[in-house]
Motif scaffolding. Structure first.
Motif, short mmCIF file in Angstrom:
data_model
loop_
_atom_site.label_atom_id
_atom_site.label_comp_id
_atom_site.label_asym_id
_atom_site.label_seq_id
_atom_site.Cartn_x
_atom_site.Cartn_y
_atom_site.Cartn_z
N GLU A 138 0.76 -1.44 -0.01
CA GLU A 138 -0.03 0.12 0.19
C GLU A 138 0.78 1.19 -0.04
O GLU A 138 0.51 2.02 -0.82
N PHE A 139 2.00 1.32 0.61
CA PHE A 139 2.91 2.49 0.80
C PHE A 139 3.27 2.64 -0.59
O PHE A 139 3.54 3.83 -1.08
N LEU A 140 3.99 1.45 -1.09
CA LEU A 140 4.63 1.45 -2.35
C LEU A 140 3.64 2.11 -3.53
O LEU A 140 4.08 2.99 -4.17
N LYS A 141 2.44 1.55 -3.43
CA LYS A 141 1.50 2.12 -4.38
C LYS A 141 1.32 3.75 -4.38
O LYS A 141 1.11 4.27 -5.18
N GLU A 142 0.93 4.20 -3.01
CA GLU A 142 0.75 5.33 -2.80
C GLU A 142 2.02 6.38 -3.18
O GLU A 142 1.93 7.43 -3.82
N LEU A 143 3.00 5.92 -3.06
CA LEU A 143 4.56 6.40 -3.25
C LEU A 143 4.70 6.76 -4.87
O LEU A 143 4.95 7.73 -5.28
N PHE A 144 4.31 5.58 -5.73
CA PHE A 144 4.37 5.69 -7.07
C PHE A 144 3.27 6.71 -7.54
O PHE A 144 3.52 7.49 -8.53
N ALA A 145 1.91 6.61 -6.82
CA ALA A 145 1.17 7.55 -7.52
C ALA A 145 1.45 9.04 -7.18
O ALA A 145 1.10 9.83 -7.91
N SER A 146 1.96 9.25 -6.06
CA SER A 146 2.39 10.64 -5.62
C SER A 146 3.56 10.95 -6.57
O SER A 146 3.48 12.31 -7.07
N ILE A 147 4.45 10.53 -6.87
CA ILE A 147 5.56 10.76 -7.68
C ILE A 147 5.24 11.06 -9.25
O ILE A 147 5.58 11.81 -9.95
N ASP A 148 4.12 10.05 -9.47
CA ASP A 148 3.59 10.29 -10.94
C ASP A 148 2.71 11.66 -11.08
O ASP A 148 3.06 12.41 -12.05
N ILE A 149 2.11 12.13 -9.86
CA ILE A 149 1.46 13.40 -10.03
C ILE A 149 2.52 14.37 -9.79
O ILE A 149 2.25 15.62 -10.60
N ARG A 150 3.48 14.29 -8.88
CA ARG A 150 4.34 15.48 -8.35
C ARG A 150 5.53 14.70 -8.42
O ARG A 150 6.13 14.36 -7.41
N PRO A 151 6.33 14.65 -9.59
CA PRO A 151 7.79 14.21 -9.58
C PRO A 151 8.84 14.98 -8.52
O PRO A 151 9.66 14.17 -8.11
N SER A 152 8.44 16.00 -8.01
CA SER A 152 9.23 16.53 -6.85
C SER A 152 8.84 16.12 -5.61
O SER A 152 9.36 16.85 -4.44
N THR A 153 8.11 15.36 -5.46
CA THR A 153 7.93 14.60 -4.06
C THR A 153 9.03 14.22 -3.40
O THR A 153 9.94 13.68 -3.86
N GLN A 154 9.31 14.81 -1.92
CA GLN A 154 10.26 14.64 -1.39
C GLN A 154 10.15 13.48 -0.39
O GLN A 154 9.23 13.31 0.20
N ILE A 155 11.03 12.51 -0.47
CA ILE A 155 10.94 11.40 0.40
C ILE A 155 12.10 11.47 1.38
O ILE A 155 13.13 11.60 1.15
N GLN A 156 11.64 11.05 2.62
CA GLN A 156 12.71 11.02 3.73
C GLN A 156 12.84 9.63 4.35
O GLN A 156 11.88 9.27 4.79
N VAL A 157 14.01 9.26 4.35
CA VAL A 157 14.52 7.99 4.80
C VAL A 157 15.44 8.19 6.19
O VAL A 157 16.61 8.84 5.88
N ASP A 158 14.82 7.81 7.24
CA ASP A 158 15.47 8.09 8.53
C ASP A 158 15.95 6.91 9.14
O ASP A 158 15.49 5.94 9.54
#
Length: 204
Positions: free
Chosen positions: A125-145
């Protein structure tokens, strides 16, 4: 190797499942024995038509100017196939510090960790939402801590966040920039103290 602690970056999406190591780095490029230069041929057969560098496939993410960053976002079952460590070398040499997927082949996962490329396993589910977000907004910032073992991004409507698993040993190595030898050297005082406390008995 440079330590990995917190990565904040846009992502490069390759929404394809079952990407195997031959697709990541084709076998014909495995002649070199050091880690440098493999990034040039990352996803070679998908990046160029007829293996011609003058004919990049415009519809492939690595050739799309909308996408850039240190985080590769890939479909489920990433890194399956042969055990070649060159796949991790190519990803790291290209400039990726993190790969996000909902499942990794075990050998690829270990090879990536050994080469300071962090594989982050998330839910479908997370991966699906991340792909969708990048598709709509390629500038989506992802933070990995890595310290908190969390990944999050601003989704279409809300902040999406998950925890991920990593072995304590590999976490320590990545946070400190240690390879296996460095880790042992960092424990030198503890090892010496243990040896003094528990001397090997003389059996002769």
């Amino acid at each position: 190797m440079k330590a990995i602690k917190k990565i904040l970056s846009t992502g490069v999406p390759i929404n394809i499942e079952n990407i195997d190591t031959d697709q990541i780095i084709p076998a014909r490029f495995l002649k070199a024995t050091n880690r440098e230069g493999f990034g040039k041929n990352l996803f070679r057969d998908w990046r160029y038509e007829n293996d011609d560098e003058t004919k990049p496939r415009k519809d492939f993410a690595l050739n799309d100017p909308r996408y850039s960053g240190k985080i590769l976002v890939a479909g489920k079952n990433f890194g399956c196939g042969s055990s070649r460590e060159h796949a991790a070398w190519a990803i790291k040499d290209y400039g990726f510090d993190v790969v996000v997927s909902s499942f990794f082949a075990d050998i690829f996962k270990n090879n990536a960790l050994n080469n300071f490329c962090l594989p982050v396993t998330v839910s479908d589910e997370f991966l699906k939402e991340l792909f969708a977000s990048i598709d709509i907004r390629p500038s989506t910032q992802i933070q990995v801590d890595l310290e908190s073992q969390s990944i999050h991004f601003e989704g279409r409507d809300v902040t999406v966040k998950e925890k991920f698993e990593i072995s304590p040993y590999k976490k320590t190595c990545l946070l400190n920039g240690y390879d296996d030898i460095d880790y042992l050297l960092s424990m030198k005082e503890e090892i010496t103290a243990f040896e003094k406390k528990s001397p090997i008995p003389n059996t002769i």
